[in-house]
Design a protein around this motif. Structure first.
Motif, PDB file in Angstrom:
ATOM      1  N   VAL A 137      -7.088 -18.286  -0.621  1.00  0.00           N
ATOM      2  CA  VAL A 137      -7.520 -17.479   0.523  1.00  0.00           C
ATOM      3  C   VAL A 137      -8.263 -16.234   0.037  1.00  0.00           C
ATOM      4  CG1 VAL A 137      -6.719 -16.086   2.462  1.00  0.00           C
ATOM      5  CG2 VAL A 137      -5.691 -18.311   2.039  1.00  0.00           C
ATOM      6  N   VAL A 138      -7.714 -15.564  -0.966  1.00  0.00           N
ATOM      7  CA  VAL A 138      -8.334 -14.328  -1.444  1.00  0.00           C
ATOM      8  C   VAL A 138      -9.691 -14.605  -2.094  1.00  0.00           C
ATOM      9  CG1 VAL A 138      -8.085 -12.347  -2.956  1.00  0.00           C
ATOM     10  CG2 VAL A 138      -6.092 -13.310  -1.856  1.00  0.00           C
ATOM     11  N   ARG A 140     -11.631 -17.077  -1.701  1.00  0.00           N
ATOM     12  CA  ARG A 140     -12.618 -17.589  -0.767  1.00  0.00           C
ATOM     13  C   ARG A 140     -13.422 -16.424  -0.196  1.00  0.00           C
ATOM     14  NH1 ARG A 140     -12.114 -19.983   4.686  1.00  0.00           N
ATOM     15  NH2 ARG A 140     -10.012 -19.153   4.696  1.00  0.00           N
ATOM     16  N   TRP A 141     -12.738 -15.290   0.033  1.00  0.00           N
ATOM     17  CA  TRP A 141     -13.453 -14.128   0.554  1.00  0.00           C
ATOM     18  C   TRP A 141     -14.179 -13.384  -0.545  1.00  0.00           C
ATOM     19  CZ3 TRP A 141     -14.768 -14.066   5.249  1.00  0.00           C
ATOM     20  CH2 TRP A 141     -13.990 -14.719   6.210  1.00  0.00           C
ATOM     21  N   ARG A 146     -21.815 -13.922   1.474  1.00  0.00           N
ATOM     22  CA  ARG A 146     -22.210 -12.688   2.135  1.00  0.00           C
ATOM     23  C   ARG A 146     -21.144 -11.606   2.002  1.00  0.00           C
ATOM     24  NH1 ARG A 146     -23.060 -12.387   7.223  1.00  0.00           N
ATOM     25  NH2 ARG A 146     -21.692 -14.089   7.820  1.00  0.00           N
ATOM     26  N   ALA A 147     -20.203 -11.782   1.084  1.00  0.00           N
ATOM     27  CA  ALA A 147     -19.130 -10.798   0.963  1.00  0.00           C
ATOM     28  C   ALA A 147     -18.802 -10.565  -0.513  1.00  0.00           C
ATOM     29  CB  ALA A 147     -17.887 -11.300   1.708  1.00  0.00           C
ATOM     30  N   GLY A 148     -17.679  -9.918  -0.697  1.00  0.00           N
ATOM     31  CA  GLY A 148     -17.044  -9.780  -1.999  1.00  0.00           C
ATOM     32  C   GLY A 148     -17.928  -9.430  -3.171  1.00  0.00           C
ATOM     33  N   ILE A 151     -21.597  -8.480  -2.757  1.00  0.00           N
ATOM     34  CA  ILE A 151     -21.858  -7.132  -2.237  1.00  0.00           C
ATOM     35  C   ILE A 151     -21.699  -6.103  -3.345  1.00  0.00           C
ATOM     36  CG2 ILE A 151     -20.869  -5.358  -0.741  1.00  0.00           C
ATOM     37  CD1 ILE A 151     -20.628  -7.389   1.397  1.00  0.00           C
ATOM     38  N   SER A 280      -7.178 -24.662   0.002  1.00  0.00           N
ATOM     39  CA  SER A 280      -7.251 -23.370   0.677  1.00  0.00           C
ATOM     40  C   SER A 280      -8.553 -22.642   0.387  1.00  0.00           C
ATOM     41  CB  SER A 280      -6.068 -22.491   0.284  1.00  0.00           C
ATOM     42  OG  SER A 280      -6.100 -22.220  -1.087  1.00  0.00           O
TER      43      SER A 280
ATOM     44  N   LEU B  41     -17.688  -7.311   6.475  1.00  0.00           N
ATOM     45  CA  LEU B  41     -17.860  -7.829   5.124  1.00  0.00           C
ATOM     46  C   LEU B  41     -18.595  -6.828   4.235  1.00  0.00           C
ATOM     47  CD1 LEU B  41     -18.718 -11.576   5.800  1.00  0.00           C
ATOM     48  CD2 LEU B  41     -16.598 -10.626   4.913  1.00  0.00           C
ATOM     49  N   ALA B 230      -5.747 -19.344   7.628  1.00  0.00           N
ATOM     50  CA  ALA B 230      -6.989 -19.059   6.913  1.00  0.00           C
ATOM     51  C   ALA B 230      -8.081 -20.048   7.279  1.00  0.00           C
ATOM     52  CB  ALA B 230      -6.745 -19.074   5.405  1.00  0.00           C
ATOM     53  N   TRP B 237     -10.693 -12.154   9.425  1.00  0.00           N
ATOM     54  CA  TRP B 237     -10.366 -12.313   8.013  1.00  0.00           C
ATOM     55  C   TRP B 237      -9.459 -11.211   7.482  1.00  0.00           C
ATOM     56  CZ3 TRP B 237     -12.436  -9.125   4.042  1.00  0.00           C
ATOM     57  CH2 TRP B 237     -13.376  -8.192   4.483  1.00  0.00           C
ATOM     58  N   GLN B 240      -6.156 -12.627   7.962  1.00  0.00           N
ATOM     59  CA  GLN B 240      -5.903 -13.631   6.923  1.00  0.00           C
ATOM     60  C   GLN B 240      -5.453 -12.969   5.621  1.00  0.00           C
ATOM     61  OE1 GLN B 240      -9.262 -16.194   6.357  1.00  0.00           O
ATOM     62  NE2 GLN B 240      -9.553 -16.549   8.543  1.00  0.00           N
ATOM     63  N   MET B 241      -6.149 -11.890   5.256  1.00  0.00           N
ATOM     64  CA  MET B 241      -5.809 -11.190   4.014  1.00  0.00           C
ATOM     65  C   MET B 241      -4.401 -10.595   4.099  1.00  0.00           C
ATOM     66  SD  MET B 241      -8.359 -11.518   2.005  1.00  0.00           S
ATOM     67  CE  MET B 241      -9.679 -10.668   1.193  1.00  0.00           C
TER      68      MET B 241
END
Lengths: 339, 272
Positions: A137-138, A140-141, A146-148, A151, A280, B41, B230, B237, B240-241
């Protein structure tokens, strides 16, 4: 010793003998439940799965009609399974190498008499305590395009480093018409110039997450290995003028070979079974780029009701893991017996 | 006092790696603590404006019954596993009989199999035992597949308990149970801690068995519920976190408090 005590000793010994035989029965009786549990749930169930894998069972209703190895033949011709094999090989190679390298570097650094070693060690190791689902889960973000991390790269002015991570459908492979492809063809292995022998880029993201979780464990193994090397050996090399790097390279590393082997077996057998993290984090991925046999097995069995096919995947997985584990188990038990 | 540059470099590299390993936790925390209008985001790496617990509240509301399910499953499974492992380890080291080594090898193999190779029969059997879709079905599953590892850890542990002690008690006519309750069990606390931590962590973190045996959301353990959360497109999100952190918290606490024993279990169970 007087006769009296000797007599007492003998009667006690006879008494002890009788107790021992009945106690031995108790001993066996106490271990029998575990024995039967494992006999049924492990060996019996494997045999049962094997039976399903050679059956026609392809719907909700069980059907044990014998079809020989047909399911296995179909499986190896199955498009998705062929991709799964490629993915498993790629994942295993990258994951094992990354964990070994990272684990070794961290252990070698920590072994240099570091203040706060325990602190660093627990930071590198804590991902082990977390479930693969959480990791998935973590990450994936963190690796969402477009994230993480992307950026972060943008903020550092490195926008060009932006990467599509697990959404990237590209597979890097040798093209048939390329010079390398022609060279492969010339030596009779032209079939290698095919996406089925390539590297799916999306898989790299899963490797990163899995390495984050497992490398600390390899570090602990190497650290224990390094601590077991006698100081005199290293000291002797230093006396001969070896630098720390040379000591590591020529004294420690060869002595750590059993640790490397053990780590490779553990990581390798884990990567053959990998499931939770993929579920996941990415699931099948674009064009099955992150699909793995365990996921295929789960979906085809419990969502598609193709029980025979699912069972045959599981048997292939079991055989692959056994090839890795049984010789190793035998080797380590024999080594234990020698000690 | 001059510090050699190589020392500085080593600490620098170690710190850089530490930050890298902590990065996911940082993101979990700052995201979970943001208010809903701060969550975007683009601002993923920014610190929250204050401590907002809304995400945690929502995540907890979504996961609380599943957390309870996890505890209801993990605690009995861990306790039973510990005792089974302890008794097996005791017998395999102190009451060895012809074939006990073969038996050990026989049990050990169960540790390495991909569980996929037992899933279909397991589901069939659980259905016939009317344990399919129940927490007790999961407890039974985890206890049985935990036998190899718990036996291994206790066997290694009891190998270090002097056999002379047990032999002397045998000559004195002490019974198997007497030796266990009076000599072995009182010495077993560290072994129990290692095994309990190992089983607690791996059962809590299990997904495959839980997802296979429990289809009803009402009794699903937290790993399955988190994965569903998730995978949902409606759930924000940040929730989810926060959910991921909540689901990880029990094992993380165990790790922080009992890390030393966690490491020992890891080494013993290395071959999983």
């Amino acid at each position: 010793m007087t006769t009296v005590t000797r007599g007492r000793f003998r009667s006690r010994a006879i008494h002890a003998f009788h107790v021992l035989t009945s106690e031995r029965a108790t001993a066996i009786g106490l271990i029998v439940p575990s024995f039967f549990a494992v006999l049924i749930f492990v060996y019996g169930f494997i045999a049962w799965s094997a039976l399903v894998s050679v059956s026609e069972w392809d719907s909700v209703r069980p059907d044990y009609t014998y079809v020989g190895l047909d399911n296995f033949r179909d499986l190896f011709q199955n498009f998705r399974f062929q991709i799964d094999i490629r993915n498993t090989v790629v994942f295993t190679l990258f994951f094992v190498v990354a964990c070994l390298a990272l684990g070794f570097i961290l252990a070698a650094l920590l072994d240099r008499g570091i203040r706060g070693e325990g602190f660093f060690r627990s930071i590198y190791l804590f991902p082990m305590a977390v479930s693969f689902i959480v990791t998935g889960v973590v990450w994936r973000w963190l690796l969402a395009p477009r994230a993480g991390v992307n950026i972060l790269a943008e903020k550092a002015g490195l926008s060009s480093l932006k990467y599509e991570w697990y959404t990237d459908p590209d597979v890097v492979y040798v093209h048939e018409s390329s010079r390398l492809g022609e060279a492969l063809d010339a030596i009779g292995v032209g079939f290698l110039a095919d996406p089925n022998y390539g590297i799916p880029l999306a898989m790299i993201s899963v490797v990163i997450a899995a390495t984050w979780q497992m490398s600390g464990f390899v570090m602990v193994m190497y650290l224990a290995g390094l601590r077991a090397i006698p100081d005199e050996l290293k000291e002797a090399a230093r006396m001969d003028g070896a630098t720390e790097m040379q000591v590591l390279r020529h004294v420690s590393l060869p002595l750590l070979r059993p640790v490397t082997l053990a780590a490779m077996i553990i990581l390798g057998h884990q990567s053959l079974k990998i499931f939770d993290l993929v579920v996941s984090m990415t699931q099948r991925g674009p064009g099955f780029a992150t699909d793995v046999p365990a996921l295929f097995m789960f979906e085809t069995t419990f969502q598609g009701n193709h029980f025979a096919r699912g069972a045959s995947i599981s048997i292939v997985m079991l055989l692959t893991v056994s090839i890795l584990i049984i010789p190793y188990l035998w080797w380590s038990l024999r080594r234990e017996a020698r000690l | 006092v001059s510090v050699p540059w190589s020392r500085v470099a080593i600490y620098g590299v170690l710190t850089a790696f530490a930050l890298l390993y902590l990065m996911p936790i940082y993101v979990l925390l700052v995201t979970g603590l943001k208010s809903f209008d701060e969550v975007s985001l683009r601002q993923m790496w920014d610190l929250p404006s204050g401590l907002h617990f809304d995400s945690f509240k929502d995540a907890f509301k979504a996961l609380d019954s599943n957390l309870a399910n996890s505890f209801k499953m993990v605690i009995p499974a861990t306790v039973i596993s510990c005792f089974l492992g302890s008794i097996n380890g005791y017998i395999l080291t102190k009451w060895r009989f012809p074939g006990s080594d073969v038996l050990f090898f026989f049990l050990l193999f169960g540790m390495f199999i991909p569980y996929q190779s037992v899933l279909i029969p397991l589901v069939e059997t659980m259905q016939r035992l009317h344990l399919y879709g129940s927490l007790w079905g999961l407890v039974l599953t985890h206890v049985v597949y935990g036998i190899p590892i718990t036996t291994l850890i206790f066997r290694n542990y009891y190998t270090n308990v002097p056999t002379d002690l047990v032999e002397a008690a045998k000559i004195d006519g002490a019974s198997l149970t007497g030796i266990y309750t009076q000599i072995i069990f009182p010495l077993s606390l560290p072994g129990f801690v290692v095994v309990a931590i190992w089983q607690f962590t791996s059962i809590w973190n299990d997904f495959l068995f839980a997802a296979t045996i429990t289809s009803n959301p009402g009794i699903q353990p937290v790993t399955v519920a988190l994965n569903n959360l998730a995978g949902s497109y409606i759930v924000e999100w940040n929730v989810q976190m926060a959910g991921a952190l909540i689901a990880a918290l029990p094992t993380l606490i165990v790790y922080v408090v009992l890390g030393r024993f966690f490491m020992r279990g890891l080494m013993a169970g290395a071959l999983r």
